[in-house]
Every structure is written in structure tokens, then in C-alpha cells.
Design a protein around this motif. Sequence first.
Motif, PDB file in Angstrom:
ATOM      1  N   TRP A   1      33.859 -75.124  47.384  1.00  0.00           N
ATOM      2  CA  TRP A   1      33.233 -73.925  47.927  1.00  0.00           C
ATOM      3  C   TRP A   1      33.408 -72.736  46.981  1.00  0.00           C
ATOM      4  CZ3 TRP A   1      30.145 -74.548  51.958  1.00  0.00           C
ATOM      5  CH2 TRP A   1      30.349 -75.659  52.792  1.00  0.00           C
ATOM      6  N   PRO A   2      32.460 -71.800  47.002  1.00  0.00           N
ATOM      7  CA  PRO A   2      32.543 -70.632  46.118  1.00  0.00           C
ATOM      8  C   PRO A   2      33.469 -69.564  46.701  1.00  0.00           C
ATOM      9  CG  PRO A   2      30.597 -70.448  47.474  1.00  0.00           C
ATOM     10  CD  PRO A   2      31.229 -71.785  47.823  1.00  0.00           C
ATOM     11  N   PRO A   3      33.898 -68.620  45.878  1.00  0.00           N
ATOM     12  CA  PRO A   3      34.760 -67.530  46.367  1.00  0.00           C
ATOM     13  C   PRO A   3      33.950 -66.395  46.996  1.00  0.00           C
ATOM     14  CG  PRO A   3      34.489 -67.312  44.019  1.00  0.00           C
ATOM     15  CD  PRO A   3      33.747 -68.567  44.408  1.00  0.00           C
ATOM     16  N   CYS A   4      32.989 -66.746  47.827  1.00  0.00           N
ATOM     17  CA  CYS A   4      32.142 -65.750  48.493  1.00  0.00           C
ATOM     18  C   CYS A   4      31.682 -66.335  49.820  1.00  0.00           C
ATOM     19  CB  CYS A   4      30.948 -65.371  47.614  1.00  0.00           C
ATOM     20  SG  CYS A   4      29.821 -66.758  47.289  1.00  0.00           S
ATOM     21  N   LYS A   5      31.038 -65.513  50.633  1.00  0.00           N
ATOM     22  CA  LYS A   5      30.560 -65.982  51.925  1.00  0.00           C
ATOM     23  C   LYS A   5      29.349 -66.902  51.758  1.00  0.00           C
ATOM     24  CE  LYS A   5      32.198 -62.288  54.969  1.00  0.00           C
ATOM     25  NZ  LYS A   5      31.811 -61.266  55.975  1.00  0.00           N
ATOM     26  N   VAL A   6      29.275 -67.887  52.650  1.00  0.00           N
ATOM     27  CA  VAL A   6      28.150 -68.820  52.677  1.00  0.00           C
ATOM     28  C   VAL A   6      27.545 -68.793  54.072  1.00  0.00           C
ATOM     29  CG1 VAL A   6      29.255 -70.279  50.943  1.00  0.00           C
ATOM     30  CG2 VAL A   6      29.563 -70.797  53.368  1.00  0.00           C
ATOM     31  N   VAL A   7      26.337 -69.311  54.190  1.00  0.00           N
ATOM     32  CA  VAL A   7      25.679 -69.351  55.494  1.00  0.00           C
ATOM     33  C   VAL A   7      24.943 -70.679  55.614  1.00  0.00           C
ATOM     34  CG1 VAL A   7      23.473 -68.332  54.758  1.00  0.00           C
ATOM     35  CG2 VAL A   7      24.274 -67.994  57.099  1.00  0.00           C
ATOM     36  N   HIS A   8      24.832 -71.182  56.840  1.00  0.00           N
ATOM     37  CA  HIS A   8      24.110 -72.424  57.054  1.00  0.00           C
ATOM     38  C   HIS A   8      22.632 -72.222  56.723  1.00  0.00           C
ATOM     39  CE1 HIS A   8      22.614 -76.094  58.986  1.00  0.00           C
ATOM     40  NE2 HIS A   8      23.866 -76.525  58.956  1.00  0.00           N
ATOM     41  N   ILE A   9      22.021 -73.232  56.137  1.00  0.00           N
ATOM     42  CA  ILE A   9      20.621 -73.135  55.713  1.00  0.00           C
ATOM     43  C   ILE A   9      19.708 -72.808  56.889  1.00  0.00           C
ATOM     44  CG2 ILE A   9      18.667 -74.482  54.828  1.00  0.00           C
ATOM     45  CD1 ILE A   9      20.615 -75.893  52.970  1.00  0.00           C
ATOM     46  N   ASP A  10      20.020 -73.330  58.081  1.00  0.00           N
ATOM     47  CA  ASP A  10      19.175 -73.046  59.249  1.00  0.00           C
ATOM     48  C   ASP A  10      19.175 -71.561  59.601  1.00  0.00           C
ATOM     49  OD1 ASP A  10      18.483 -75.674  59.457  1.00  0.00           O
ATOM     50  OD2 ASP A  10      19.945 -76.157  61.030  1.00  0.00           O
ATOM     51  N   GLN A  11      20.313 -70.901  59.427  1.00  0.00           N
ATOM     52  CA  GLN A  11      20.364 -69.455  59.683  1.00  0.00           C
ATOM     53  C   GLN A  11      19.492 -68.705  58.682  1.00  0.00           C
ATOM     54  OE1 GLN A  11      21.587 -67.870  62.128  1.00  0.00           O
ATOM     55  NE2 GLN A  11      23.072 -69.243  63.086  1.00  0.00           N
ATOM     56  N   TRP A  12      19.575 -69.108  57.420  1.00  0.00           N
ATOM     57  CA  TRP A  12      18.734 -68.476  56.397  1.00  0.00           C
ATOM     58  C   TRP A  12      17.260 -68.685  56.720  1.00  0.00           C
ATOM     59  CZ3 TRP A  12      17.565 -70.936  51.063  1.00  0.00           C
ATOM     60  CH2 TRP A  12      16.796 -70.056  50.288  1.00  0.00           C
ATOM     61  N   ARG A  13      16.908 -69.903  57.143  1.00  0.00           N
ATOM     62  CA  ARG A  13      15.514 -70.216  57.460  1.00  0.00           C
ATOM     63  C   ARG A  13      14.988 -69.292  58.554  1.00  0.00           C
ATOM     64  NH1 ARG A  13      16.254 -75.050  58.713  1.00  0.00           N
ATOM     65  NH2 ARG A  13      15.538 -76.130  56.831  1.00  0.00           N
ATOM     66  N   LYS A  14      15.800 -69.028  59.576  1.00  0.00           N
ATOM     67  CA  LYS A  14      15.366 -68.155  60.672  1.00  0.00           C
ATOM     68  C   LYS A  14      15.011 -66.758  60.155  1.00  0.00           C
ATOM     69  CE  LYS A  14      18.164 -70.478  64.202  1.00  0.00           C
ATOM     70  NZ  LYS A  14      19.340 -70.338  65.118  1.00  0.00           N
ATOM     71  N   TYR A  15      15.816 -66.253  59.220  1.00  0.00           N
ATOM     72  CA  TYR A  15      15.558 -64.913  58.699  1.00  0.00           C
ATOM     73  C   TYR A  15      14.312 -64.896  57.811  1.00  0.00           C
ATOM     74  CZ  TYR A  15      19.763 -62.758  60.555  1.00  0.00           C
ATOM     75  OH  TYR A  15      20.713 -62.227  61.404  1.00  0.00           O
ATOM     76  N   VAL A  16      14.072 -65.972  57.090  1.00  0.00           N
ATOM     77  CA  VAL A  16      12.852 -66.054  56.286  1.00  0.00           C
ATOM     78  C   VAL A  16      11.631 -66.089  57.199  1.00  0.00           C
ATOM     79  CG1 VAL A  16      11.521 -67.488  54.677  1.00  0.00           C
ATOM     80  CG2 VAL A  16      13.969 -67.173  54.330  1.00  0.00           C
ATOM     81  N   TYR A  17      11.709 -66.855  58.274  1.00  0.00           N
ATOM     82  CA  TYR A  17      10.577 -66.956  59.196  1.00  0.00           C
ATOM     83  C   TYR A  17      10.243 -65.606  59.836  1.00  0.00           C
ATOM     84  CZ  TYR A  17      10.674 -72.098  59.083  1.00  0.00           C
ATOM     85  OH  TYR A  17      10.603 -73.413  58.704  1.00  0.00           O
ATOM     86  N   LEU A  18      11.258 -64.769  60.042  1.00  0.00           N
ATOM     87  CA  LEU A  18      11.018 -63.460  60.643  1.00  0.00           C
ATOM     88  C   LEU A  18      10.144 -62.561  59.767  1.00  0.00           C
ATOM     89  CD1 LEU A  18      14.566 -62.627  62.088  1.00  0.00           C
ATOM     90  CD2 LEU A  18      12.503 -63.208  63.386  1.00  0.00           C
ATOM     91  N   LEU A  19      10.108 -62.858  58.481  1.00  0.00           N
ATOM     92  CA  LEU A  19       9.326 -62.040  57.555  1.00  0.00           C
ATOM     93  C   LEU A  19       7.837 -62.353  57.603  1.00  0.00           C
ATOM     94  CD1 LEU A  19      11.683 -62.246  54.435  1.00  0.00           C
ATOM     95  CD2 LEU A  19      11.496 -60.388  56.103  1.00  0.00           C
ATOM     96  N   SER A  20       7.458 -63.445  58.269  1.00  0.00           N
ATOM     97  CA  SER A  20       6.041 -63.837  58.330  1.00  0.00           C
ATOM     98  C   SER A  20       5.655 -64.184  59.757  1.00  0.00           C
ATOM     99  CB  SER A  20       5.784 -65.024  57.401  1.00  0.00           C
ATOM    100  OG  SER A  20       6.724 -66.055  57.651  1.00  0.00           O
ATOM    101  N   PRO A  21       5.647 -63.174  60.670  1.00  0.00           N
ATOM    102  CA  PRO A  21       5.429 -63.449  62.096  1.00  0.00           C
ATOM    103  C   PRO A  21       4.034 -63.973  62.409  1.00  0.00           C
ATOM    104  CG  PRO A  21       5.407 -61.097  61.652  1.00  0.00           C
ATOM    105  CD  PRO A  21       5.877 -61.743  60.412  1.00  0.00           C
ATOM    106  N   GLY A  22       3.033 -63.678  61.576  1.00  0.00           N
ATOM    107  CA  GLY A  22       1.673 -64.104  61.867  1.00  0.00           C
ATOM    108  C   GLY A  22       1.339 -65.489  61.363  1.00  0.00           C
ATOM    109  N   ASP A  23       2.206 -66.084  60.567  1.00  0.00           N
ATOM    110  CA  ASP A  23       1.914 -67.398  59.989  1.00  0.00           C
ATOM    111  C   ASP A  23       2.143 -68.520  60.998  1.00  0.00           C
ATOM    112  OD1 ASP A  23       1.337 -66.151  57.644  1.00  0.00           O
ATOM    113  OD2 ASP A  23       3.234 -66.630  56.661  1.00  0.00           O
ATOM    114  N   THR A  24       1.495 -69.646  60.754  1.00  0.00           N
ATOM    115  CA  THR A  24       1.715 -70.822  61.596  1.00  0.00           C
ATOM    116  C   THR A  24       3.063 -71.442  61.248  1.00  0.00           C
ATOM    117  OG1 THR A  24       0.686 -72.346  60.029  1.00  0.00           O
ATOM    118  CG2 THR A  24      -0.769 -71.262  61.621  1.00  0.00           C
TER     119      THR A  24
END
Length: 321
Positions: free
Chosen positions: A265-288
Motif C-alpha cells: 500500500w502507498p503512504p497516502c489515502k486510498v479509496v475503493h474504485i466503486d466510490q470513485w465511480r460514483k463521483y465520476v457518474y455525478l459529473l454526467s447526470p444526463g448521460d445514460t
Amino acid sequence: MPEPEWLVHGLIQKRSTAVMFGKSNAFKSFLAIDIGLSVDTGQDWHDNEVSHGGVLFVATEGANGVGRLRIPGWYDHHRIEEENRRAFLYPKEIRLDVADDVTALIARMKQDFFALVVIDIFGGSMAGSEIEDKTARAWVHGIQRILRETGASILTVAHTGWQDETRARMHTHFWGSFDTRLRVEGDKEAMTATLTVERHKDADSSGSWGFRLVQSHGTLVPEIDASVTKSAAKPKKLSGENRAALNALDDAIAAHGVMQFGEDWPPCKVVHIDQWRKYVYLLSPGDTADTKRQGFYRAKKALHNGGHIAFYDDHVWKCAG
């Protein structure tokens, strides 16, 4: 603790497990043969001292080519006399997650002294899937039995992951079980490769070698070449989509990031990929849903290839710089 005993100095320790991983066509198999036959003949591996001992090759892919061309070609290239050619090729498939197969392999090894077993390729050495926990635990148990009952070292050749080229394609339990990790990067057009020690559990984790693959006696043979060095990934200019995905990762880490502890593991904070995906999806609310999914996959791949992010065990983090 005593100093490590080396089978190949600086590369593989005695009575240990090592994984050599890299992309397809990176010349991993040729390097594994080069290492194994150096042990078999007792000659230095590119100026690194070798402890002489028997070698058993378990070729789960292309066994005919390995036994008929690659191994004899290496011997011919190095002018090894017939009476000094002692490497063995295991004559049948192996499933190291099946106890009976492990028992049969150990019985064969006890007929002669083998200092090294080369398993090529990892994915073909099991009955189950390389991403299943049950398979991983049974396979690792089988490997530990071989170490314990024969005293040999084991070198396993593996492909890199689908999403993460910095580690082998396998369950985390496999990945964490190896004493040594060796990364291979190859250039098929230039016919070059580098081999780098990424980790020794019980020794200094350093060492990198550059090779040029030369055609000889119907095969390819690695020759040391100091001009061949590990390639450095150049960061690419980010597109709007990729920049937005990287910003979304910042937000996800800020909200859900955690510190993980351990050598992988790196010496920094990590996040689960699913959490990252949710935030990416929030940036494109009109997309399918399908458009969002494709956009996330594109951004994840581009950011990783560009050296901006890294993965481990379904978690992601930003790379320094």
C-alpha cells in the motif's frame, strides 16, 4: 536472522518463491529459461553468482516448443556439452491447487535433486480460477508443500493484470505469498527487455538488468546490454474527461479515503474504485448508464496508463507528481 542464501545472487533466494510478471510478448519465458538453465549448468547468470542444482521446467503453455527449441537452443548458444545438459521438462499438466497433483510432482522431484522449479505460465497451473480465494489458498498451500518437502526454489511466470500493469493478474492471496517479485518490461520491436527486482521479503530489494534478445539456434537468447534501461512513463496531457475523473477521485478520497498499512500500500489515502465511480457518474447526470460506464472505463485506463493513478486490491489512489 541469518543472511539470505542465494540461488541466483541478488535475484532468487534458496528455498523461496518468486514471481516474474509482465505483459504478453515481454520475453518473460526466455528470461525464465535463461535463469533456470544458468542454475542447471552452474554458470554465472550475467555475472551474478549461481548455486548449481537441478532444474525442472513445468511448461503449461507451449511445452513442445520449450522442450524442442528453446531449451536446446539456449544450450547450443552457450556451447554446453551434451553430458552437462540436465534440465527436465515435466511431462504432463499440473494443477497445484489439487493435492494429488502436488504429491505426484513432489514424488518426481525426490527422484533427483532439484534446486529450482520454473512454472510457466501461472494461469495454467491450477484447476480453479486465478481470481478465486479458494483456489488461491489451495495453490499457495501446494507451493508451500513443495518448498517444505523438497527444499527447492520456485519461479512462477505470470501475466500482468487487466486493469493494473504494476502487478500480476491474480488474487491478492497469491500476490502476497511470493517472497520475491520480478517485473519484466519488453519491447517487441526493439527486441529488448528489462528485469527489475520489485521486492525481496528478506533482502535488499534492488537490482535491474537490461537485455537484448538475439536470435540463435532457432530461439531467442537474452544477452546483457547496459544501454537497455527501464522505460519511464511520460505523463500525457489530460483531456477534459480525464481531468474531470481525476478531480472526482480527489473528491472521493476526501470523503471516503482511508489509510491502508502493508508493504503493497502507498503512504497516502486510498479509496475503493466503486466510490470513485460514483463521483465520476455525478459529473454526467444526463448521460445514460451505458455512456457513464464507458466514460469511466476510458478515463480509468487513460489515467493509469499515463501514470496518474495506481491500483491495488480494488482500491485506487493518485500517484505523486
